[in-house]
Write a protein that holds these residues in place. Sequence first.
Motif, mmCIF file in Angstrom:
data_model
loop_
_atom_site.group_PDB
_atom_site.id
_atom_site.type_symbol
_atom_site.label_atom_id
_atom_site.label_comp_id
_atom_site.label_asym_id
_atom_site.label_seq_id
_atom_site.Cartn_x
_atom_site.Cartn_y
_atom_site.Cartn_z
ATOM 1 N N GLY A 56 10.039 13.863 1.514
ATOM 2 C CA GLY A 56 11.063 12.858 1.776
ATOM 3 C C GLY A 56 10.464 11.644 2.447
ATOM 4 N N PHE A 57 11.249 10.560 2.456
ATOM 5 C CA PHE A 57 10.767 9.306 3.035
ATOM 6 C C PHE A 57 11.942 8.595 3.701
ATOM 7 C CE2 PHE A 57 6.719 6.830 2.066
ATOM 8 C CZ PHE A 57 6.775 6.140 3.254
ATOM 9 N N LEU A 58 11.775 8.307 4.974
ATOM 10 C CA LEU A 58 12.855 7.677 5.727
ATOM 11 C C LEU A 58 12.475 6.239 6.089
ATOM 12 C CD1 LEU A 58 15.583 8.452 6.982
ATOM 13 C CD2 LEU A 58 14.350 9.229 9.009
ATOM 14 N N LEU A 116 11.876 -2.051 -0.231
ATOM 15 C CA LEU A 116 10.911 -1.027 -0.624
ATOM 16 C C LEU A 116 11.579 0.353 -0.671
ATOM 17 C CD1 LEU A 116 8.024 0.052 -1.166
ATOM 18 C CD2 LEU A 116 7.721 0.216 1.317
ATOM 19 N N CYS A 117 12.423 0.614 0.300
ATOM 20 C CA CYS A 117 13.114 1.908 0.342
ATOM 21 C C CYS A 117 13.782 2.193 -1.002
ATOM 22 C CB CYS A 117 14.149 1.893 1.467
ATOM 23 S SG CYS A 117 15.274 3.290 1.444
ATOM 24 N N PHE A 118 14.455 1.177 -1.541
ATOM 25 C CA PHE A 118 15.228 1.437 -2.763
ATOM 26 C C PHE A 118 14.347 1.400 -4.016
ATOM 27 C CE2 PHE A 118 18.110 0.510 0.598
ATOM 28 C CZ PHE A 118 19.022 1.551 0.456
ATOM 29 N N VAL A 119 13.246 0.659 -3.929
ATOM 30 C CA VAL A 119 12.272 0.701 -5.024
ATOM 31 C C VAL A 119 11.652 2.104 -5.070
ATOM 32 C CG1 VAL A 119 10.022 -0.179 -5.766
ATOM 33 C CG2 VAL A 119 11.808 -1.776 -5.070
ATOM 34 N N MET A 120 11.382 2.662 -3.902
ATOM 35 C CA MET A 120 10.837 4.026 -3.849
ATOM 36 C C MET A 120 11.844 5.019 -4.436
ATOM 37 S SD MET A 120 7.772 3.981 -2.214
ATOM 38 C CE MET A 120 7.437 5.479 -1.336
ATOM 39 N N LYS A 121 13.080 4.802 -4.107
ATOM 40 C CA LYS A 121 14.133 5.691 -4.581
ATOM 41 C C LYS A 121 14.164 5.719 -6.113
ATOM 42 C CE LYS A 121 18.662 6.822 -2.941
ATOM 43 N NZ LYS A 121 19.379 6.838 -1.709
ATOM 44 N N ARG A 122 14.008 4.556 -6.709
ATOM 45 C CA ARG A 122 14.047 4.502 -8.165
ATOM 46 C C ARG A 122 12.802 5.126 -8.787
ATOM 47 N NH1 ARG A 122 12.854 1.604 -12.978
ATOM 48 N NH2 ARG A 122 11.283 0.183 -12.149
ATOM 49 N N THR A 165 0.841 -1.206 0.000
ATOM 50 C CA THR A 165 0.000 0.000 0.000
ATOM 51 C C THR A 165 0.881 1.263 0.000
ATOM 52 O OG1 THR A 165 -0.280 -0.122 2.401
ATOM 53 C CG2 THR A 165 -2.048 -1.019 1.063
ATOM 54 N N THR A 166 2.035 1.166 0.621
ATOM 55 C CA THR A 166 2.917 2.331 0.629
ATOM 56 C C THR A 166 3.385 2.658 -0.786
ATOM 57 O OG1 THR A 166 3.629 1.756 2.860
ATOM 58 C CG2 THR A 166 5.017 3.299 1.666
ATOM 59 N N LEU A 167 3.813 1.612 -1.494
ATOM 60 C CA LEU A 167 4.245 1.838 -2.873
ATOM 61 C C LEU A 167 3.061 2.293 -3.734
ATOM 62 C CD1 LEU A 167 6.440 1.680 -5.053
ATOM 63 C CD2 LEU A 167 5.847 -0.725 -5.392
ATOM 64 N N GLU A 168 1.922 1.670 -3.502
ATOM 65 C CA GLU A 168 0.727 2.019 -4.280
ATOM 66 C C GLU A 168 0.387 3.513 -4.087
ATOM 67 O OE1 GLU A 168 -0.789 -0.351 -6.192
ATOM 68 O OE2 GLU A 168 -2.371 0.965 -6.960
ATOM 69 N N MET A 169 0.488 3.971 -2.856
ATOM 70 C CA MET A 169 0.222 5.397 -2.613
ATOM 71 C C MET A 169 1.141 6.252 -3.476
ATOM 72 S SD MET A 169 -0.553 6.064 1.424
ATOM 73 C CE MET A 169 0.456 4.876 2.268
ATOM 74 N N GLY A 170 2.390 5.825 -3.565
ATOM 75 C CA GLY A 170 3.322 6.580 -4.385
ATOM 76 C C GLY A 170 2.952 6.514 -5.863
#
Lengths: 421, 381
Positions: free
Chosen positions: B95-97, B108-114, B80-85
Amino acid sequence: MSDKKEYRGSIHQQQKNLMLAWYDQLDRAANTGDPPTVSMMISGNCVELLEGFGAVPIYPEVNALQLAIRHQSLDPILAAEDLGYAADNCAYVKADIGCILKGITPTGGKLPTPTLILCNFVGCNTYLKWFEHTAKLQKAPLYVIDVPFMRADTPSRSDVEYVVKQLQETVKKLEQLTGRKFDHDRFRQAVECSSRSEELWSQIKHLARRSPSPFDAYFDAITLMGPLYVYRARPEGVEFFEAALAELQAKSDAGKGVYEQEHFRLVMEGPPPYPYFRTFRDMFAKWQACAVASTYSTVGGLWEFGFRHDPDKPFESVAMHMIAQNVTNRNFLQRYEQIRRYVEDWNADGVIIHFVKSCRLFSAGQGDMRDYFTKQLGVPTLYIESDLEDPRYFAEAQTKNRIDAFFEALEHAKATAPVRA
Amino acid sequence: MYFFERSFDRCSDLGFPSVRKWKEQHPGGQVIAYFPVYAPVELIHAAGMLPVGLSGAGDRLDIQHADARFGSFICSIVKTTLEMGLTGHLEPFDGFLFSTICDSARNLCFVMKRNFPSMYVDFLHLPHNPSSPAATQFLAEEYRRVLGELERLGNCKVNDDALACSIALYNRNRALIRELYELRRRSPELVPTSELYQLIRCGNFLPVEEHTTELEQALTHFPSRNAKKRDSIRIVVEGSFCEQPPLPLIRLIEEAGCYIVDDDFVIGQNWFDSDIPTDGDPLLALACSYLDRSVYSSVRHDFRKPRWEGLVEKVRRSKADAVLFLIAKFCEPAYFDYVPYKQELEGAGIPHLPLEFEEKSFTFDRLRTEIETFVESLIFD
Ligand code: SF4
Ligand code: SF4
């Protein structure tokens, strides 16, 4: 057109002998208390440090995969599930715990209670749980080396200092537990040996850049990985890799590859399905598809891009290896980059992404990885799912169909594509 | 409707009205989301930014894209976090920590980064070897690094006074939460968990000053209410430290005859067992506190003191009759810890019931039956 060409040179037998000798030592340790033993994880292991004590590593992951290859992993997995482990916990852990509960070992010999359970926390959070649990179960002392994750391109000074200090604390701990003084010279020699083994291993991996590749850098590389973890810091390891390089080099110089004709060159991502290792291999052999590089073979260390242990800086280089030079402690995007380099420099036709349910470290987000390779880079990619230890998750017919469909498409694309300059 | 229920509603809205309002009130101000479980919010606050604990999207978002990126066997909050993005919901965030809680969240952190290259996405390494004297210095350096990134992002300089000030504000907030937990342990009939949960969870979103005011109000409101003691068993809920159970499930547990007298819901809000010192080097104080004042949790490893001992102590301290494991589906840290927890509880003669949920579940018939049966078995035992 089935064409099984598993590499079976003399190094295969040497590898077997080395691994059996290792299990013999563990059996002796179980019976006599000597040599001291240290349980560790494969990823970014610090086997060099153990040499300073004449201690022998125990790798529960190697035990677990041996069981799976021999189709003996389900029983211990079920025993661990009876204890309360979930269907979705990493099955390596369950197999290991089940073995401890039931006294199963891969060779039938004994395994000692480790002098120290040393959790080298190198990326995988499951490692922490696993070793905490076995320490509780075996009533053995536990120490955790907390290795900072690769959140930037290179480790910071503070990252390296932190790991070096913990390595030194580990030395103190082992001095207490073994009653032996840490032998600095032997440690330095071990680091020296490692750097030589690594150089040879790296040269072997670079042989796969040739066409045809003289070995399969996934299926055959796994055979060579055992000695890499257990023996790289010892003269036997250096000798083994010298022999391996010579043999593969000669094979390559004679123009021989894994298959009569190498039809496809692949990069493999993710661990193999050990319970169906042979079956899985055959699915690729059918298409004369050879892995020329794999991420899994860099779990213990990433040497093909130049890193070597350094006898002039033994502690620092062991720390560097643990932090930055193994696939599990590198971040996900660094893995994308590693695969991209393989595709380009090892001249591959496609990437196979093997999602294993046990392992979130490898698998969580691999759909995004596929998106990157297919959409952004235009590299043909196949995504398949199973498990590395649990035989209940291998859908043979479905996997085979998907692999066949992938190669059919690839063959078609090759036939119609303009010839590469 | 109580004030905290209104706040909770606002905070659950995926349009993030409270965040947008803060941005209107602070033109040019930046908002940093953090993934559960714990984050050093003081650093973000001291940089003049709004820290927001973003724990999933609950049942308010259909997953259409993220399944293909994360596949089977991965917990819902990651998706759901990625979906929100991927659906543009994270637009108000700068930003996202992330931190070292588990392998899924880390990837997920690095998928978000990409996927969101214009966003500041960072990964915080929280140490797993507090026994090492070197861990404090390392963590203080790690905090300094993150602070440096925030300063760059906000084009500001943060001094020790500002940090000490932020620490004091959050200390006050956490002390009030500890007081509320204590009140609930003493008189659970005054502090229903379904209410306390909403109150605490709002702290993920509201500016700390505002949230502290709500906590103060609650501390006068709860004791003064007229509540009758029910015939309920006292339970500790364990395992919901990251992905959060749906509110109706918490209500259901209470309706089934349980007083929840302790829990690990949104535990990042209640991370320390005592105040972080405000004198001396603030980054060192934060680091020392993480290593030595943290509560136990399945995502923090300290082999000096096993978590299972922490759970048994918690049960004893809260005079609970039993433990209810409320585990997010595919949450590997919770699955793993269940085994030693279970062994320890069995050794101490404390009954327990393991249950699984997903943040997006909305029918609970099976769970209701299991809980009711469990409660009955305890009452008539
Ligand atoms: S989760 Fe993956 S890396 Fe970790 S122990 Fe299991 S198989 Fe190995
Ligand atoms: S719910 Fe569990 S598995 Fe999922 S991100 Fe959180 S800690 Fe990781």
